[in-house]
Design an enzyme around this catalytic site. Structure first.
Site, PDB file in Angstrom:
ATOM      1  N   CYS A   1       1.286  -6.448   3.584  1.00 53.95           N
ATOM      2  CA  CYS A   1       0.091  -6.430   2.733  1.00 53.95           C
ATOM      3  C   CYS A   1      -1.153  -6.373   3.602  1.00 53.95           C
ATOM      4  CB  CYS A   1       0.030  -7.682   1.871  1.00 53.95           C
ATOM      5  SG  CYS A   1       1.352  -7.766   0.671  1.00 53.95           S
ATOM      6  N   GLN A   2      -1.980  -5.382   3.400  1.00 59.50           N
ATOM      7  CA  GLN A   2      -3.268  -5.323   4.084  1.00 59.50           C
ATOM      8  C   GLN A   2      -4.258  -6.134   3.243  1.00 59.50           C
ATOM      9  OE1 GLN A   2      -2.369  -4.176   6.685  1.00 59.50           O
ATOM     10  NE2 GLN A   2      -2.244  -1.966   6.864  1.00 59.50           N
TER      11      GLN A   2
END
Length: 380
Positions: free
Chosen positions: A84-85
């Site tokens: 997840c960015q």
């Protein structure tokens, strides 16, 4: 005639930790994608039959190649671990595109390949991670279901602990199991197994003294049995070898009992050169406990100061003083055990210890994927 029931693609593949048992149970991973060239090479060396595409999944041409290879190989299973960015914020409004989130690209591949089954795994915090889509903020699980639940059933319970499946590690993961709606299959986690402690898992292995950064002469001065122990370890495996540490950290851990952190020692606590106490989290400089599984293995598992990664050790007495053996991190062989990897896993000869430790620390325990996939295979 092929005995494989599933033909798969692995997205965000690392070096194939999750895939370690899949071929042996009837899952043929035909395609894999990894962005880091060194890891893609590692993967290809371990799984020579798999078509490895090295490149950024955000690149349309890379993604097109993955989809085309999947369709050509009649892929019917997708496994993905999209990191997840974080969200970007500017002023009081969000200024980012959902396509900056890697989950977007995993979903794109799933939609285009249209597999019968998919496994999407990540850290448990994914359940509370928000993303913005067309100006609307929603949780990633809600986004996943918005995009895929028309075509796929989702599992009810999504949090799995490795230690609940006979793996001597506490690692917790969130795993979405997807079944295409034209398949009348209910895919949930398998029945839990009994917990395996570190005593059971690695308690019989030969003790190892660390190799000290200060040199071999200094090492032998501090640990007269160093060579005897090293030879005993080598008889078990070339991967059961002494990790390298600085003497000051080793001395702190020699005075730290099993399950405890050196930061609570009265004398031999982590300190700077001027004697000032190092400020640390209570799980830093911590030995694991024999009567429990290993703590979650992290990518920094080769560093004593990292999170709960030091061998439990055994008490012994020198001149009336109680000390503790194995003042070191786990050997790579011990990491293979607590990560439930095959002990003969074909690690490439060119891979150095730092890389091996990092990729194991980032990978999901192999047996966890194995038992989850076996649960599906029983129903196909």
């Amino acid at each position: 005639m092929s005995t494989y029931k599933l033909r798969g693609i692995s997205l965000f593949a690392n070096v194939g930790i999750a895939e370690a048992y899949l071929d042996s149970i009837g899952v043929d991973m035909r395609v894999a994608n990894e962005i880091i060239p060194q890891r893609a090479r590692f993967y290809q060396d371990v799984y020579p039959k798999t078509h490895v595409v090295c490149g950024d999944i955000k690149d349309d041409s890379i993604r097109d190649a993955l989809v085309q290879e999947s369709l050509k190989n009649r892929v019917n299973f997708v496994m993905a671990t999209p990191p997840c960015q974080g969200m970007s914020m500017a002023g009081n409004r969000f200024e980012f595109d959902i396509r900056n989130e890697l989950i977007y690209y995993a979903i794109d591949v799933i939609k285009r390949v249209n597999p019968e089954y998919a496994l999407i795994e990540n850290v448990p915090t994914i359940l509370n991670t928000k993303i913005a889509i067309d100006g609307e903020v929603m949780l990633i699980p809600d986004y996943l279901k918005k995009e895929l639940q028309e075509s796929y059933y989702f599992n009810e319970e999504t949090i799995a602990r490795a230690m609940d499946y006979g793996i001597p590690q506490m690692r917790e993961r969130n795993i979405f199991l997807l079944v295409r709606k034209d398949k009348s299959i209910n895919w949930e986690f398998p029945t839990k197994e009994r917990i395996v402690t570190l005593e059971e898992a690695i308690g019989d292995l030969p003790s190892l003294d660390p190799m000290l950064r200060e040199g071999e002469k200094f090492t032998l001065q501090k640990f007269p049995d160093f060579e005897i122990k090293r030879e005993a370890g080598a008889k078990i495996s070339k991967w059961h070898k002494p990790p390298v540490h600085s003497w000051k950290q080793v001395e702190w851990m020699m005075h730290t009992p099993s399950g405890k952190s050196a930061i609570y020692n009265e004398v031999f606590y982590p300190q700077k050169d001027n004697g000032e106490h190092v400020v640390a989290h209570h799980n830093h400089y911590r030995r694991m406990a024999w009567d429990k599984p290993s703590r979650t293995i992290t990518q920094n598992n080769g560093v004593i100061s990292s999170l709960a990664c030091v061998h439990p050790g055994r008490p012994y007495t020198v001149n009336g003083e109680i000390l503790y053996s194995d003042p070191r991190v786990l050997s790579i062989y011990e990491l293979l055990i607590v990560s439930s990897l095959p002990l003969d896993w074909s690690i490439p000869e060119w891979a150095n210890d730092t890389l091996i430790r990092k990729v194991i620390g980032e990978g999901i325990p192999a047996k966890l994927i194995k038992v989850i996939m076996q649960e599906l295979l029983k129903k196909i």
